[in-house]
Write a protein that holds these residues in place. Structure first.
Motif, PDB file in Angstrom:
ATOM      1  N   ILE A 135       0.854  -1.218  -0.039  1.00 48.41           N
ATOM      2  CA  ILE A 135      -0.205   0.057   0.222  1.00 48.41           C
ATOM      3  C   ILE A 135       1.040   1.381   0.001  1.00 48.41           C
ATOM      4  O   ILE A 135       0.548   2.202  -0.605  1.00 48.41           O
ATOM      5  N   LEU A 144       1.974   2.246  -3.414  1.00 52.46           N
ATOM      6  CA  LEU A 144       1.031   2.709  -4.267  1.00 52.46           C
ATOM      7  C   LEU A 144       1.214   4.359  -4.300  1.00 52.46           C
ATOM      8  O   LEU A 144       1.103   5.045  -5.330  1.00 52.46           O
ATOM      9  N   ARG A 176      -8.461  -0.460  -8.449  1.00 51.31           N
ATOM     10  CA  ARG A 176      -8.398  -1.732  -8.593  1.00 51.31           C
ATOM     11  C   ARG A 176      -7.178  -2.270  -9.740  1.00 51.31           C
ATOM     12  O   ARG A 176      -6.300  -2.958  -9.611  1.00 51.31           O
ATOM     13  N   VAL A 178      -3.993  -1.220  -8.612  1.00 54.51           N
ATOM     14  CA  VAL A 178      -3.291  -2.187  -7.796  1.00 54.51           C
ATOM     15  C   VAL A 178      -2.843  -3.466  -8.536  1.00 54.51           C
ATOM     16  O   VAL A 178      -1.687  -3.875  -8.264  1.00 54.51           O
ATOM     17  N   ILE A 192      -2.106  -9.103  -3.646  1.00 54.93           N
ATOM     18  CA  ILE A 192      -2.781  -8.333  -4.462  1.00 54.93           C
ATOM     19  C   ILE A 192      -4.176  -8.419  -4.206  1.00 54.93           C
ATOM     20  O   ILE A 192      -5.104  -7.565  -4.088  1.00 54.93           O
ATOM     21  N   VAL A 197      -5.520  -6.728  -1.154  1.00 51.71           N
ATOM     22  CA  VAL A 197      -5.707  -5.365  -1.057  1.00 51.71           C
ATOM     23  C   VAL A 197      -6.821  -4.937  -1.855  1.00 51.71           C
ATOM     24  O   VAL A 197      -7.625  -4.393  -1.370  1.00 51.71           O
TER      25      VAL A 197
END
Length: 287
Positions: free
Chosen positions: A244, A247, A258, A261, A275, A278
């Motif tokens: 996270i 990101l 999405r 991610v 993945i 998350v």
């Protein structure tokens, strides 16, 4: 329970006070119920118990007549619902859990039904009472927010413990000792249950002595819990946090969250389960 009974006999206790949540559910097997009642009645020492939220049906004591704890109150000669009782010198009053009790304690205080009975008054309360502010989203009340005439308040509900805290009530002018010793059982592999050992509180009403006694039969966390699962979970959570955080440093345009991610996960060579987790949490927040 057997060690509590043994200590009660050794210390020549008149009674045992239980702060609620006797079981983890209002409906347990009658075999378990009978085993508990038989152990208590063979010992011959009375137990006064308040209703906790886990003892109740719908978090409402008035709807809990068919709960196992209420069945025990009807079935047993020595286990009774702790309402108000006095031996002339000491007045003890129990306060069952109900939804919103914390707000009532904050707004209305903890009021004795018999304020002039006995030289000392003890309350046994099942409510989320804490020694310092907790998560504001969770209904709770801090000890210094409760105005009361009780000199001693025994706190149930909070499965962790905050120990012994003394408060001077500015309005009632009474010095009150709040005691929280936590639950007798450890149910979760959480920080509080791992770091603490179950204990009981001994109260000598003649000398005003209160003493916390650690239970010898309680096993240390390394024996009571499978800590390897906790380590795996912590490692997994650390991977989630790292992903996270990554990101924030990557700019991706024209994609929904999405897809971001998925895209960054592939670039980082991240595990598929990370993945997916998350993305699942994104869905939870959206809902």
């Amino acid at each position: 329970i057997k060690e509590v009974i043994s200590l009660s006999k050794e210390l020549k206790c008149d009674k045992v006070l239980h702060g609620g949540d006797l079981f983890d559910s209002p409906l347990v097997s009658l075999k378990l119920c009978d085993t508990f009642v038989d152990i208590i009645e063979q010992a011959g020492i009375p137990w006064g118990i308040v209703r906790g939220n886990h003892d109740e049906i719908g978090h409402n004591p008035n709807l809990s007549g068919e709960s196992i704890l209420d069945h025990i109150f009807r079935r047993s000669k020595l286990i009774y619902h702790l309402g108000g009782s006095s031996n002339g010198k000491i007045y003890i009053e129990g306060f069952d859990y109900y939804h919103g009790i914390e707000n009532d304690l904050k707004e209305k205080g903890l009021v004795s039904s018999m304020p002039h009975v006995g030289d000392k008054q003890i309350a046994v309360v099942h409510a989320f009472i804490t020694s310092k502010p907790f998560n504001p989203k969770v209904m709770h009340v801090v000890v210094n927010e409760i105005q009361t005439t009780f000199q001693l308040v025994l706190v149930g509900h909070y499965h962790a413990e905050f120990g012994i805290v003394k408060v001077n009530n500015l309005i009632t002018k009474v010095n009150t000792t709040f005691v929280s010793i936590g639950s007798l059982a450890r149910l979760t592999v959480a920080g509080s249950d791992i770091s603490r050992m179950p204990n009981v509180l001994f109260i000598d009403t003649d000398t005003s002595l209160i003493k916390v006694i650690k239970l010898k039969s309680a096993r240390p966390a390394i024996e009571a819990f499978d800590l390897t699962d906790l380590e795996k979970k912590q490692q997994f959570e650390n991977k989630i946090d790292d992903f996270i955080n990554s990101l924030e440093s990557v700019k991706v345009q024209g994609l929904n969250l999405r897809s971001v991610v998925e895209e960054i996960g592939k670039k980082l060579g991240e595990d598929r389960e990370i993945i997916d987790e998350v993305i699942r949490r994104i869905g939870e927040y959206e809902n």
